[in-house]
Each structure stands twice: as structure tokens, then as C-alpha cells.
Design an enzyme around this catalytic site. Structure first.
Site, PDB file in Angstrom:
ATOM      1  N   ASP A  60      18.762  77.478  20.997  1.00 49.34           N
ATOM      2  CA  ASP A  60      19.189  76.454  21.913  1.00 49.34           C
ATOM      3  C   ASP A  60      18.908  76.743  23.237  1.00 49.34           C
ATOM      4  OD1 ASP A  60      21.198  74.969  23.289  1.00 49.34           O
ATOM      5  OD2 ASP A  60      22.984  75.409  22.110  1.00 49.34           O
ATOM      6  N   ALA A  83      12.789  68.751  23.059  1.00 49.43           N
ATOM      7  CA  ALA A  83      14.430  68.947  22.931  1.00 49.43           C
ATOM      8  C   ALA A  83      15.197  67.961  23.847  1.00 49.43           C
ATOM      9  CB  ALA A  83      14.687  70.296  22.909  1.00 49.43           C
ATOM     10  N   SER A  86      19.436  62.475  22.459  1.00 49.46           N
ATOM     11  CA  SER A  86      18.321  61.302  22.833  1.00 49.46           C
ATOM     12  C   SER A  86      19.016  59.974  22.693  1.00 49.46           C
ATOM     13  CB  SER A  86      17.146  61.265  21.720  1.00 49.46           C
ATOM     14  OG  SER A  86      17.635  61.234  20.544  1.00 49.46           O
ATOM     15  N   THR A 131      11.204  59.339  29.204  1.00 50.77           N
ATOM     16  CA  THR A 131      11.651  58.120  28.924  1.00 50.77           C
ATOM     17  C   THR A 131      11.456  57.018  29.788  1.00 50.77           C
ATOM     18  OG1 THR A 131      13.348  56.637  27.789  1.00 50.77           O
ATOM     19  CG2 THR A 131      14.099  58.444  29.057  1.00 50.77           C
ATOM     20  N   ASP A 132      11.005  55.521  29.218  1.00 47.02           N
ATOM     21  CA  ASP A 132      10.859  54.758  30.208  1.00 47.02           C
ATOM     22  C   ASP A 132      12.270  54.090  30.648  1.00 47.02           C
ATOM     23  OD1 ASP A 132      12.084  53.344  27.944  1.00 47.02           O
ATOM     24  OD2 ASP A 132      10.654  51.703  27.897  1.00 47.02           O
ATOM     25  N   GLU A 133      13.523  54.793  30.233  1.00 47.45           N
ATOM     26  CA  GLU A 133      14.808  54.201  30.464  1.00 47.45           C
ATOM     27  C   GLU A 133      14.968  54.797  31.972  1.00 47.45           C
ATOM     28  OE1 GLU A 133      17.738  54.526  27.656  1.00 47.45           O
ATOM     29  OE2 GLU A 133      16.718  53.917  25.962  1.00 47.45           O
ATOM     30  N   TYR A 157      22.469  59.065  29.405  1.00 45.76           N
ATOM     31  CA  TYR A 157      21.294  59.523  28.764  1.00 45.76           C
ATOM     32  C   TYR A 157      20.203  59.425  29.916  1.00 45.76           C
ATOM     33  CZ  TYR A 157      16.919  59.468  26.295  1.00 45.76           C
ATOM     34  OH  TYR A 157      15.461  59.595  26.004  1.00 45.76           O
ATOM     35  N   LYS A 161      17.923  62.438  31.858  1.00 49.01           N
ATOM     36  CA  LYS A 161      16.397  62.217  31.796  1.00 49.01           C
ATOM     37  C   LYS A 161      15.815  62.422  33.140  1.00 49.01           C
ATOM     38  CE  LYS A 161      14.073  62.658  28.259  1.00 49.01           C
ATOM     39  NZ  LYS A 161      13.643  63.895  27.635  1.00 49.01           N
TER      40      LYS A 161
HETATM   41  P1  NAD Z   1      15.722  63.397  18.168  1.00 54.13           P
HETATM   42  O1  NAD Z   1      17.236  63.291  18.868  1.00 54.13           O
HETATM   43  O2  NAD Z   1      15.194  62.966  17.151  1.00 54.13           O
HETATM   44  O3  NAD Z   1      15.395  64.909  18.512  1.00 54.13           O
HETATM   45  C1  NAD Z   1      15.759  65.593  19.250  1.00 54.13           C
HETATM   46  C2  NAD Z   1      15.330  67.322  18.681  1.00 54.13           C
HETATM   47  O4  NAD Z   1      16.075  68.203  19.911  1.00 54.13           O
HETATM   48  C3  NAD Z   1      16.186  67.692  17.503  1.00 54.13           C
HETATM   49  O5  NAD Z   1      15.524  68.229  16.740  1.00 54.13           O
HETATM   50  C4  NAD Z   1      17.318  68.422  18.152  1.00 54.13           C
HETATM   51  O6  NAD Z   1      17.781  69.691  16.945  1.00 54.13           O
HETATM   52  C5  NAD Z   1      16.776  69.366  19.355  1.00 54.13           C
HETATM   53  N1  NAD Z   1      17.607  69.725  20.387  1.00 54.13           N
HETATM   54  C6  NAD Z   1      18.678  68.945  20.758  1.00 54.13           C
HETATM   55  N2  NAD Z   1      19.398  69.613  21.768  1.00 54.13           N
HETATM   56  C7  NAD Z   1      18.806  70.764  21.523  1.00 54.13           C
HETATM   57  C8  NAD Z   1      19.299  72.007  22.327  1.00 54.13           C
HETATM   58  N3  NAD Z   1      19.997  72.179  23.168  1.00 54.13           N
HETATM   59  N4  NAD Z   1      18.253  73.167  22.112  1.00 54.13           N
HETATM   60  C9  NAD Z   1      17.383  73.091  21.188  1.00 54.13           C
HETATM   61  N5  NAD Z   1      16.894  71.790  20.705  1.00 54.13           N
HETATM   62  C10 NAD Z   1      17.818  70.920  20.661  1.00 54.13           C
HETATM   63  O7  NAD Z   1      14.850  62.886  19.621  1.00 54.13           O
HETATM   64  P2  NAD Z   1      13.324  61.825  19.728  1.00 54.13           P
HETATM   65  O8  NAD Z   1      13.902  60.751  19.436  1.00 54.13           O
HETATM   66  O9  NAD Z   1      12.610  62.691  18.788  1.00 54.13           O
HETATM   67  O10 NAD Z   1      13.129  62.262  21.058  1.00 54.13           O
HETATM   68  C11 NAD Z   1      12.411  63.458  21.446  1.00 54.13           C
HETATM   69  C12 NAD Z   1      12.161  63.473  22.942  1.00 54.13           C
HETATM   70  O11 NAD Z   1      11.398  62.005  23.310  1.00 54.13           O
HETATM   71  C13 NAD Z   1      13.433  63.347  23.769  1.00 54.13           C
HETATM   72  O12 NAD Z   1      13.280  64.040  25.031  1.00 54.13           O
HETATM   73  C14 NAD Z   1      13.512  61.879  24.199  1.00 54.13           C
HETATM   74  O13 NAD Z   1      14.122  61.781  25.577  1.00 54.13           O
HETATM   75  C15 NAD Z   1      12.271  61.281  24.426  1.00 54.13           C
HETATM   76  N6  NAD Z   1      11.893  59.968  24.112  1.00 54.13           N
HETATM   77  C16 NAD Z   1      12.218  59.499  23.158  1.00 54.13           C
HETATM   78  C17 NAD Z   1      11.919  58.135  22.606  1.00 54.13           C
HETATM   79  C18 NAD Z   1      12.357  57.278  21.361  1.00 54.13           C
HETATM   80  O14 NAD Z   1      12.183  56.144  21.254  1.00 54.13           O
HETATM   81  N7  NAD Z   1      12.952  58.100  20.294  1.00 54.13           N
HETATM   82  C19 NAD Z   1      11.204  57.271  23.460  1.00 54.13           C
HETATM   83  C20 NAD Z   1      10.846  58.037  24.754  1.00 54.13           C
HETATM   84  C21 NAD Z   1      11.147  59.472  24.903  1.00 54.13           C
HETATM   85  O1  DAU Z   2      13.123  53.305  25.498  1.00 53.68           O
HETATM   86  C1  DAU Z   2      13.213  54.773  25.112  1.00 53.68           C
HETATM   87  C2  DAU Z   2      14.384  55.148  24.338  1.00 53.68           C
HETATM   88  O2  DAU Z   2      14.449  54.078  23.266  1.00 53.68           O
HETATM   89  C3  DAU Z   2      14.513  56.474  24.430  1.00 53.68           C
HETATM   90  O3  DAU Z   2      14.367  57.291  25.455  1.00 53.68           O
HETATM   91  C4  DAU Z   2      15.821  56.959  23.361  1.00 53.68           C
HETATM   92  O4  DAU Z   2      15.875  58.252  22.976  1.00 53.68           O
HETATM   93  C5  DAU Z   2      15.757  55.961  22.264  1.00 53.68           C
HETATM   94  O5  DAU Z   2      17.063  56.285  21.386  1.00 53.68           O
HETATM   95  C6  DAU Z   2      15.666  54.432  22.489  1.00 53.68           C
HETATM   96  O6  DAU Z   2      16.775  54.102  23.101  1.00 53.68           O
HETATM   97  P1  DAU Z   2      17.438  52.603  23.044  1.00 53.68           P
HETATM   98  O7  DAU Z   2      18.933  52.690  23.472  1.00 53.68           O
HETATM   99  O8  DAU Z   2      16.620  51.413  23.327  1.00 53.68           O
HETATM  100  O9  DAU Z   2      17.609  52.720  21.302  1.00 53.68           O
HETATM  101  P2  DAU Z   2      18.302  52.272  20.260  1.00 53.68           P
HETATM  102  O10 DAU Z   2      17.878  52.342  18.788  1.00 53.68           O
HETATM  103  O11 DAU Z   2      19.678  52.977  20.318  1.00 53.68           O
HETATM  104  O12 DAU Z   2      18.648  50.690  20.457  1.00 53.68           O
HETATM  105  C7  DAU Z   2      17.848  49.676  20.589  1.00 53.68           C
HETATM  106  C8  DAU Z   2      18.151  48.451  20.997  1.00 53.68           C
HETATM  107  O13 DAU Z   2      19.019  47.930  20.031  1.00 53.68           O
HETATM  108  C9  DAU Z   2      19.053  48.414  22.168  1.00 53.68           C
HETATM  109  O14 DAU Z   2      19.037  47.311  22.784  1.00 53.68           O
HETATM  110  C10 DAU Z   2      20.696  48.573  21.616  1.00 53.68           C
HETATM  111  C11 DAU Z   2      20.409  47.824  20.230  1.00 53.68           C
HETATM  112  N1  DAU Z   2      21.287  48.151  19.117  1.00 53.68           N
HETATM  113  C12 DAU Z   2      21.204  49.527  18.815  1.00 53.68           C
HETATM  114  C13 DAU Z   2      22.011  50.110  17.938  1.00 53.68           C
HETATM  115  C14 DAU Z   2      21.830  51.663  17.479  1.00 53.68           C
HETATM  116  C15 DAU Z   2      21.950  47.449  18.511  1.00 53.68           C
HETATM  117  O15 DAU Z   2      21.781  45.912  18.775  1.00 53.68           O
HETATM  118  N2  DAU Z   2      22.607  47.868  17.416  1.00 53.68           N
HETATM  119  C16 DAU Z   2      22.790  49.014  16.965  1.00 53.68           C
HETATM  120  O16 DAU Z   2      23.554  49.452  15.849  1.00 53.68           O
END
Ligand code: NAD
Ligand code: DAU
Length: 351
Positions: A60, A83, A86, A131-133, A157, A161
Site C-alpha cells: 500500500d 497507483a 481514480s 490526468t487532463d482533469e 480527484y 492529482k
Molecule cells: P484504476 O483505478 O483502474 O487502477 C488503480 C490501481 O492502483 C489499482 O490496481 C489499485 O489496486 C491500485 N491502488 C490504488 N490505491 C493504491 C494504494 N494505496 N497502494 C497501492 N496501489 C493502489 O486506475 P486507472 O484508470 O488504470 O488509472 C491509472 C492511473 O492513470 C491513475 O493515476 C489515473 O489518475 C491516471 N489516469 C487515468 C485515466 C483514465 O481514463 N482511466 C486517464 C488519465 C490518467
Molecule cells: O480525463 C481523464 C479521466 O477520465 C481520468 O483521470 C479518470 O481517472 C477517469 O475516471 C476519467 O474521468 P471521467 O470522470 O471523465 O470518467 P467517467 O467514466 O467516470 O465519466 C465519463 C463521463 O461520463 C463524465 O462526463 C461523467 C459521465 N458519466 C459517467 C458515469 C460513470 C455518466 O453520464 N454516467 C455514468 O454512469
């Protein structure tokens, strides 16, 4: 042999990065650091877990002692840090979990790397995946986010980040640590936990459950196929300029409703249902608090300087994604059982 830590390697994006590095770099020892939260799943790595250059450590990152210990044991040359907590909706319910993992966890890793490397930065690299957020929200007509766009996060979130990005830069500027950061747009693809829009909708369509669309579905996201993100991470880890930041995006802006309608048509085709069947499941629900209207990311710097290009169109990537979910029903059933089902019911009942 180089030893590389990949934190969060059992999650969605992390597992794609681990697969790529284990297969493409047999001379590297890849050590996955993950505590396996609800989002982490060793099933995601079963195709590489018997390779000799793969290791898993259940750690962790909020546990400073455990982090120091694993750094001392493996003496990594590089860290690719994914990690994180997210999911934006979970951050609205429990912001402190995000502060602990995303801010404190990142600082624990930075400090452990700094102690281990002790000013000897040659051949070392700390790569932070962001992330772009962090850039906040765009209006419908604003130009895209670039690497110099001012940080303006809105959700707990994205604030966590943004904070972690600042600490990574601070360790570069203060101590000279060789860091690099990338900020990516929304990913989609296989092994994506079904709390996020695309896998949630695929799962609900399969089970004839309502597809919850927040607000009017007008929010815009820029979608990137996860394998293309993993390829960009590989490039930036090896060739990115130390101290620099790279934006990664798919140049695929879609409103949520447009995206879901496309997905419904594809799912009807794949499931042999009459066209229009899945669209009837679309249900508009209460909007997300502080919902960012639009994200769009300019990745021209990465394309120009490092030669990265996405390899698939959105239509190709979406079809690959749907095919994977339909062929991996066991994975979906597994991750949606138990605790996740309770969370889902709480989130969406009476929303
Ligand atoms: P995810 O939630 O699918 O996976 C996160 C992983 O981190 C999991 O395996 C979880 O077990 C591990 N984790 C969480 N807390 C932890 C802790 N305290 N110690 C050790 N491990 C831990 O996330 P994802 O969607 O694969 O995103 C990965 C990374 O990319 C994140 O940093 C996220 O901010 C970034 N990111 C995600 C997206 C997206 O669209 N999903 C886009 C841009 C950036
Ligand atoms: O932009 C990068 C980010 O994209 C990452 O950093 C985050 O980890 C990742 O979760 C993602 O964030 P979003 O909030 O954009 O993703 P999500 O899939 O939760 O939602 C995408 C869009 O859809 C957002 O405008 C919210 C909307 N939404 C989401 C869910 C879960 C819905 O309308 N209904 C839903 O049930």
C-alpha cells in the site's frame, strides 16, 4: 538488468503498461507495486505472471515503511507511477481516500526514491502518470488544453492529482530528481472497471439494465484507446525530457450521449438485437456535482518531439473493447459481485 517499479500495475491502465513492458523488455525486471483495492485485480495480469522478468509486491503506497522497505529490497532504477484512486464519483463521496493515496502515496514514493538514489541520478527516472482533469473544464468553444494551461482542478480527484503533480515537479526543481509527467485524456479498452462510463454501459446493456447518463449527456470527453496510452508511456519513459510534461490525447471529442448512442448501435449489432433496442435503456439521472463540461487535449508536443501517434480510430478501438467484454463475461461477473454491487446499488438507486 534494470529494475522498474510499476505502481498500480494491477489496475486498468497499469495492467496494459505491465503487459507491454514485460513482453517488450525481457532484460528489465518489472515489479508491480499494488495493494489490490477494488480496482486492482491480479486476473488482469494472468497472461504475464509466469514470465521470469515479472514480480508482484502487495504494497500500500500510503504505508511509508512498506514503501521504504520495498525500495530497499529491489533498489529500482525507475518508477512508473500509476497507483491512484481514480474515480471522480468516489472522490465526491470520500475525498480523504484520494488525499491519502494520490497525494501522500505519491510523496512516499518520491521520498523513498530520493533516499535510495541519494543524489546519484544517473540512469534513474521517476515517471508520474497524471490526468487532463488537472486543467479544469473547457467551454464548448475554448481551445484544447496544452502543457502550459493553468491548473484549475474542480473535483477532489483532480485536486489530488494536481497536488501530486506539483510534488513531483517540486522534487525535480528542489532536489534535481529526474522526473517526467504525462497528463492523459479519458482511456477506454479491456480490463476497465465497470464503474466508468464505457464499461458500465456495456455491462448494463448486456443485462438490460438502465444506462445512467448524468445531466443531459452534453459533457464532452476526449477518448483514447488504452494500448495507445501504454505506447505513449513507453516512449515518454525512455525518451521524454527530464523535468518535462507531455499531454496525451486521442483527438476524439464526443458528448456522452453521442458516445452512448454509438455504443448502443454497436452492442445491438454484436448481440443480434434489433437496432434501437439498447437505446431504450438510456436514462437521464441527476448530474455529477461540479461536473466538468468538456476536456480536450492537445498532444501535438508528444507527436512532434517523440513521434507518437494513436494506432486505432475510435470506431476500431470501441469494437475491440466491446469484443473483449463479450468474450470475458467471467471477468465482468467477478468484478461486479459482492462489494462492488453494493456500491453500485447505493450510487444509482434513486439518483
Ligand atoms: P484504476 O483505478 O483502474 O487502477 C488503480 C490501481 O492502483 C489499482 O490496481 C489499485 O489496486 C491500485 N491502488 C490504488 N490505491 C493504491 C494504494 N494505496 N497502494 C497501492 N496501489 C493502489 O486506475 P486507472 O484508470 O488504470 O488509472 C491509472 C492511473 O492513470 C491513475 O493515476 C489515473 O489518475 C491516471 N489516469 C487515468 C485515466 C483514465 O481514463 N482511466 C486517464 C488519465 C490518467
Ligand atoms: O480525463 C481523464 C479521466 O477520465 C481520468 O483521470 C479518470 O481517472 C477517469 O475516471 C476519467 O474521468 P471521467 O470522470 O471523465 O470518467 P467517467 O467514466 O467516470 O465519466 C465519463 C463521463 O461520463 C463524465 O462526463 C461523467 C459521465 N458519466 C459517467 C458515469 C460513470 C455518466 O453520464 N454516467 C455514468 O454512469
Amino acid at each position: 538488468m534494470k529494475t522498474i517499479f510499476i505502481t498500480g500495475g494491477a489496475g486498468f491502465i497499469g495492467s496494459h503498461v505491465v503487459r507491454r513492458f514485460v513482453n517488450n523488455y525481457p532484460d528489465y525486471q518489472i515489479v508491480v507495486i499494488d495493494c489490490l483495492t477494488y480496482a486492482g485485480n491480479l486476473e488482469n495480469l494472468k497472461d504475464v505472471d509466469s514470465k521470469p522478468n515479472y514480480k508482484f509486491e502487495k504494497v500500500d503506497i500510503t504505508d511509508e515503511k512498506a514503501v521504504n522497505d520495498v525500495f530497499a529490497r529491489y533498489q529500482p532504477d525507475g518508477v512508473i507511477h500509476l497507483a491512484a484512486e481514480s474515480h471522480v464519483d468516489r472522490s465526491i463521496t470520500d475525498p480523504f481516500a484520494f488525499i491519502r493515496t494520490n497525494v501522500m502515496g505519491t510523496c512516499n514514493l518520491l521520498q523513498a526514491a530520493r533516499t535510495l538514489w541519494n543524489g546519484n541520478w544517473e540512469g534513474k527516472r521517476f515517471y508520474h502518470i497524471s490526468t487532463d482533469e488537472v486543467y479544469g473544464a473547457l467551454s464548448k468553444t475554448d481551445p484544447m488544453f496544452t502543457e502550459t494551461t493553468r491548473y484549475a482542478p474542480h473535483s477532489p480527484y483532480s485536486a489530488s492529482k494536481a497536488s501530486s503533480d506539483h510534488f513531483v515537479r517540486a522534487f525535480h526543481d528542489t532536489y534535481g530528481m529526474p522526473t517526467v509527467i504525462s497528463n492523459c485524456s479519458n482511456n477506454y479498452g479491456s480490463h476497465h472497471f465497470p464503474e466508468k462510463l464505457i464499461p458500465l454501459a456495456i455491462n448494463n446493456i448486456q443485462h438490460n439494465r438502465p444506462i445512467p447518463i448524468y445531466g443531459k449527456g452534453e459533457n464532452v470527453r476526449d477518448w483514447l484507446f488504452v494500448d495507445d496510452h501504454a505506447a505513449a508511456i513507453d516512449l515518454i519513459f525512455h525518451k521524454g525530457k527530464i523535468g518535462d510534461t507531455y499531454n496525451i490525447g486521442g483527438n476524439n471529442e464526443k458528448t456522452n450521449i453521442e458516445l452512448i448512442r454509438t455504443l448502443c448501435r454497436l452492442m445491438d449489432k454484436k448481440l443480434g438485437r434489433e437496432q434501437g433496442t439498447s437505446e431504450k435503456l438510456i436514462t437521464f439521472v441527476t448530474d455529477r456535482a461540479g461536473h466538468d463540461l468538456r476536456y480536450a487535449i492537445d498532444s501535438s508536443k508528444l507527436q512532434r518531439e517523440l513521434g507518437w501517434q494513436p494506432s486505432v480510430t475510435f470506431e476500431q478501438g470501441l469494437e475491440k473493447t466491446v469484443d473483449w467484454y463479450l468474450a470475458n463475461q467471467d471477468w465482468l461477473d467477478n468484478v461486479t459481485s459482492g462489494a462492488y454491487q453494493q456500491y453500485y446499488d447505493k450510487m444509482y438507486t434513486n439518483r
